[in-house]
Design an enzyme around this catalytic site. Structure first.
Site, mmCIF file in Angstrom:
data_model
loop_
_atom_site.group_PDB
_atom_site.id
_atom_site.type_symbol
_atom_site.label_atom_id
_atom_site.label_comp_id
_atom_site.label_asym_id
_atom_site.label_seq_id
_atom_site.Cartn_x
_atom_site.Cartn_y
_atom_site.Cartn_z
ATOM 1 C CE LYS A 123 2.615 7.442 4.005
ATOM 2 N NZ LYS A 123 1.750 8.165 4.968
ATOM 3 C CB SER A 137 -0.142 2.902 -1.749
ATOM 4 O OG SER A 137 -0.136 1.705 -0.989
#
Length: 322
Positions: free
Chosen positions: A52, A305
């Site tokens: 992110k 991720s």
């Protein structure tokens, strides 16, 4: 609706250089089965523990001076929260983050440690309060996925994959929640190496994106349903409007994995891959190990991720057989 292109992806790559880590593409000989090979892209190695930071820094770095002075507000279950807080600290911007009160404590604590003000709310209020705060205080809203700058920033994962992958790479697995990561990654791959298939992966208990892509109808699931999955970073009830357009344009398919498969893959990555992955981060590689017939491919890359997992949950999952 205008999709993110190569120009926006390259601009994002320049903005985040020196802030986001260019994560390696790791070969996994321990995962080969004679017919298939696996590579992992460990976004868990980012300074905030997840991909992110790419989108958050790209969005904040593109703000005008007037916008920076107003401060920013964002909502997140944890990884976008940490990324916005980190990027805001680096750029000298005030950040207010709205988080569901079910967020893992480690993510809440990390977000606060980066200097952001955290507001905890019931899950159903997570996506409505930021707009109210932006209206009341003049903050710039930094959404977690439904924004071209966010998508372009996350898409730098795809640019790096395209640059680092072996020539034989034929399939890339990407987790799906709000859709920012898979939108940008798929766009980057399809625009730079169009022969590669891009397959999204999400939990069976939060499979709104699969339903949306396969039916062509933008579908939302109730919050009460998506919050059943252990993959707390993938509980968004629907992909964003702009990400859905990217899914339709660039993503080949979306498959799902079970809770047991997610949990087992967290343990497997720790034991065999020496990688700490949170459940959301283990979803894409879980498809390689448990959904081979659905995903196809002989040379596969999977995006890990994030790695922001509660220590107690990691200990629990390592106590089970992978």
């Amino acid at each position: 609706m205008t999709l993110v292109g190569v120009e926006e992806l390259r601009a994002a790559q320049q903005r985040i250089a020196g802030v986001a880590v260019r994560t390696p593409l790791l070969p996994c000989p321990w995962a080969a089965d004679g017919t298939r090979r696996l590579y992992l892209k460990p976004e868990s190695l980012q300074p905030t523990g997840a991909f992110k930071i790419r989108g958050a820094h790209n969005r904040l770095a593109a703000l005008t001076e007037e916008e920076r002075a107003r401060g920013v507000v964002a909502q997140s279950s944890g990884n976008h929260a940490q990324a916005v807080a980190y990027a805001a600290r680096e750029l000298g911007i005030k950040a207010v983050i709205v988080m569901p009160d079910t967020s893992p404590a480690v993510k809440v604590e990390n977000t606060r440690s980066f200097g952001a003000e955290v507001i905890l709310v019931p899950p159903g209020e997570r996506d409505t309060l930021p707009a109210e705060l932006a209206e009341r205080h003049g903050y710039v809203w930094v959404p977690p996925y439904d924004d071209p700058y966010i998508i372009a920033g996350q898409g730098t994962v795809g640019l790096e994959l395209a640059e680092d992958a072996p020539d034989e790479l034929d399939t890339v697995l990407v987790p799906v929640s709000g859709g920012g990561l898979i939108s940008g990654t798929a766009a980057a791959l399809k625009l730079t190496c169009p022969g590669v298939r891009v397959v999204g992966v999400e939990p069976e208990l939060a499979a709104d994106a699969q339903a949306s892509l396969r039916t062509g109808v933008h579908t939302a699931w109730p919050v009460a349903d998506t919050y059943r999955t252990v993959a707390d970073g993938l509980r968004t009830p629907s992909v964003g409007t702009l990400p859905f357009a990217h899914l339709q344009a660039y993503v080949d398919d979306i498959v799902t994995v079970s809770e047991a498969e997610i949990r087992a893959t967290v343990a497997l990555l720790a034991r065999r891959g020496r990688l700490v992955a949170e459940p959301s981060g283990a979803v894409a590689p879980a498809a390689y190990f448990h959904r081979a017939e659905e995903i196809g491919g002989r040379v596969v890359a999977a995006v890990v991720s994030g790695g922001n997992i509660e220590p107690t949950l990691l200990a629990e999952l390592l106590g089970t057989e992978a």
